[in-house]
Write a protein that holds these residues in place. Structure first.
Motif, PDB file in Angstrom:
ATOM      1  N   GLU A 332      28.266   9.962  -6.581  1.00 22.80           N
ATOM      2  CA  GLU A 332      28.073  10.251  -8.007  1.00 22.80           C
ATOM      3  C   GLU A 332      27.364  11.578  -8.227  1.00 22.80           C
ATOM      4  O   GLU A 332      27.678  12.312  -9.167  1.00 22.80           O
ATOM      5  N   ALA A 333      26.383  11.893  -7.400  1.00 27.19           N
ATOM      6  CA  ALA A 333      25.709  13.187  -7.530  1.00 27.19           C
ATOM      7  C   ALA A 333      26.705  14.326  -7.310  1.00 27.19           C
ATOM      8  O   ALA A 333      26.705  15.322  -8.042  1.00 27.19           O
ATOM      9  N   ALA A 334      27.574  14.161  -6.319  1.00 27.56           N
ATOM     10  CA  ALA A 334      28.603  15.172  -6.070  1.00 27.56           C
ATOM     11  C   ALA A 334      29.552  15.289  -7.263  1.00 27.56           C
ATOM     12  O   ALA A 334      30.030  16.386  -7.590  1.00 27.56           O
ATOM     13  N   ALA A 335      29.806  14.155  -7.941  1.00 32.27           N
ATOM     14  CA  ALA A 335      30.691  14.187  -9.110  1.00 32.27           C
ATOM     15  C   ALA A 335      30.102  15.057 -10.216  1.00 32.27           C
ATOM     16  O   ALA A 335      30.839  15.779 -10.907  1.00 32.27           O
ATOM     17  N   PHE A 336      28.778  15.026 -10.392  1.00 32.51           N
ATOM     18  CA  PHE A 336      28.184  15.840 -11.461  1.00 32.51           C
ATOM     19  C   PHE A 336      28.032  17.299 -11.057  1.00 32.51           C
ATOM     20  O   PHE A 336      28.010  18.175 -11.926  1.00 32.51           O
ATOM     21  N   ALA A 337      27.988  17.576  -9.762  1.00 31.08           N
ATOM     22  CA  ALA A 337      28.123  18.963  -9.316  1.00 31.08           C
ATOM     23  C   ALA A 337      29.535  19.460  -9.645  1.00 31.08           C
ATOM     24  O   ALA A 337      29.725  20.579 -10.136  1.00 31.08           O
ATOM     25  N   TRP A 338      30.515  18.605  -9.406  1.00 29.67           N
ATOM     26  CA  TRP A 338      31.927  18.932  -9.680  1.00 29.67           C
ATOM     27  C   TRP A 338      32.149  19.141 -11.178  1.00 29.67           C
ATOM     28  O   TRP A 338      32.834  20.086 -11.592  1.00 29.67           O
ATOM     29  N   LEU A 339      31.534  18.275 -12.005  1.00 32.59           N
ATOM     30  CA  LEU A 339      31.669  18.416 -13.457  1.00 32.59           C
ATOM     31  C   LEU A 339      31.002  19.698 -13.953  1.00 32.59           C
ATOM     32  O   LEU A 339      31.503  20.352 -14.876  1.00 32.59           O
ATOM     33  N   ALA A 340      29.874  20.074 -13.345  1.00 31.64           N
ATOM     34  CA  ALA A 340      29.220  21.337 -13.715  1.00 31.64           C
ATOM     35  C   ALA A 340      30.122  22.514 -13.385  1.00 31.64           C
ATOM     36  O   ALA A 340      30.233  23.476 -14.159  1.00 31.64           O
ATOM     37  N   GLN A 341      30.773  22.431 -12.235  1.00 34.27           N
ATOM     38  CA  GLN A 341      31.712  23.487 -11.839  1.00 34.27           C
ATOM     39  C   GLN A 341      32.874  23.579 -12.819  1.00 34.27           C
ATOM     40  O   GLN A 341      33.285  24.672 -13.207  1.00 34.27           O
TER      41      GLN A 341
END
Length: 369
Positions: A332-341
């Motif tokens: 999930e943390a990686a998902a919000f890095a992805w969403l920020a990108q």
């Protein structure tokens, strides 16, 4: 433009924050580092209390948001130190914030979703551009604002020609169905760990049931399970999302009359069965003949829950996301890095079929370094 992003996730389990540094130079990206920070007991208690109406909420929420941002900033600093990466090398942080209310489409037809956060303070403390408030644009467009991870799940776990189901078990459980044809469906199934954690804290003084051992020691109470499964949300078709607004201690208390004087271990076993049965039913109903369930989130570390999922899904492979390239607490943390990108590059982050929004939308508000 830089390809390094930090993702910060503190979910409905309220156990703390997971921070990852991800490199998206090559899709679907890779995680370079992970740091976990538990919440101090007073902050956790206040965040939990703010899920319900109380006195002086605006003041308390503002101070809790400040404390949360400071916790996030400490996690970011630890992550940079661990990986040897400078703040200047990171293009942006994706900071989800802490959901304290989630009522999309309620009251006035639009409703709202509220994540406590102070992204301005986080940008100030870290010197890194911060992207936050990912959910409200989807809600403004008529959507649920949740779940937002299925698009990332497709990038990470999708297998063209094979339907794959991904189950995230945090405080609430949500399912992504990654179709063999490239289609994606996702929705909240019902409670994940939230009720089990509450019951464990109340009766054992522990924040969670380690490996599900306490639940495994009890017996499922059929009458109580039936009372819990009668919750109308569980039978709703997607798109749908939920949170502690529905599945809270009072919700459980109102249904315990079905099991008067029950052994607490038996109640824990029944709560585990509620989570497992709701997730398995969702996978069977919408999984399009998938025979693979990839589990992430804290629930993937609950051995009893994983065994119950496997028992309720005969013929399916029930596997941890660690077997598919990313440990459960990093997804999930990686998902919000992805969403920020996605936000920084001007790309939509939602899937209208998942959330029910009127169309694709760029998600997030940007707070420059």
């Amino acid at each position: 433009m830089g390809a390094l992003y930090i993702g910060l996730m503190s979910g409905t389990s309220l156990d703390g924050v997971d921070a990852v540094l991800a490199d998206f130079a090559t899709p679907p990206g890779r995680v370079l580092g992970h740091v976990a920070r538990t919440f101090a007991a007073p902050l956790r208690a206040e965040l939990l209390a703010l899920n319900s109406s109380g006195t002086d909420e605006l003041h308390r929420a503002a101070l809790a948001a400040n404390a949360l941002a400071e916790c996030y900033a400490q996690a970011v600093q630890a992550l940079l130190q661990q990986t040897g990466v400078s703040a200047q090398a990171v293009r942006a942080i994706g900071a989800h914030g802490q959901t304290v209310r989630h009522r999309p489409q309620a009251f006035d037809g639009t409703g709202y979703t509220l994540q406590l956060n102070n992204p301005a303070l986080l940008a100030e403390r870290t010197g890194i551009t911060t992207v936050a408030d990912f959910r409200s644009r989807d809600v403004a467009a008529g959507g649920q604002g949740a779940p937002l991870v299925p698009a990332f799940h497709w990038d990470l776990f999708g297998q063209p020609g094979r339907t794959v189901c991904v189950l995230n078990v945090g405080g609430i459980a949500n399912l992504s169905v990654l179709g063999a044809d490239g289609s994606v469906l996702g929705f909240d199934c019902g409670p994940g760990n939230a009720l089990m954690d509450h019951w464990c804290q109340q009766h054992l003084g522990r924040p969670y049931d380690d490996n599900g051992a306490w639940a495994a020691s009890g017996q499922v109470l059929p009458a109580l399970l039936q009372a819990l499964q009668a919750e109308p949300f569980l039978a709703l078709p997607p798109p749908k999302s939920t949170g502690r607004d529905l599945f809270h201690p009072q919700w459980l208390q109102q249904r315990l009359h079905a099991a008067p004087a029950a052994n607490p271990a038996d109640v824990q076993a029944t709560l585990a069965e509620l989570t497992a049965s709701a997730c398995a039913a969702s996978a069977r109903s919408y999984g399009n003949e998938s025979k693979l369930l990839i589990v992430c989130g804290g629930g993937a570390h609950n051995g009893h829950l994983m065994r119950r999922l496997a028992a309720l899904l005969p013929g399916w492979a029930v596997e941890s996301s660690a077997q598919h390239g990313l440990p459960p607490l990093q997804v999930e943390a990686a998902a919000f890095a992805w969403l920020a990108q996605r936000c920084m590059n001007g790309l939509a982050g939602n899937l209208p079929r998942v959330t029910g929004a009127a169309g694709p939308r760029i998600l997030g508000a940007i707070y420059p370094a």
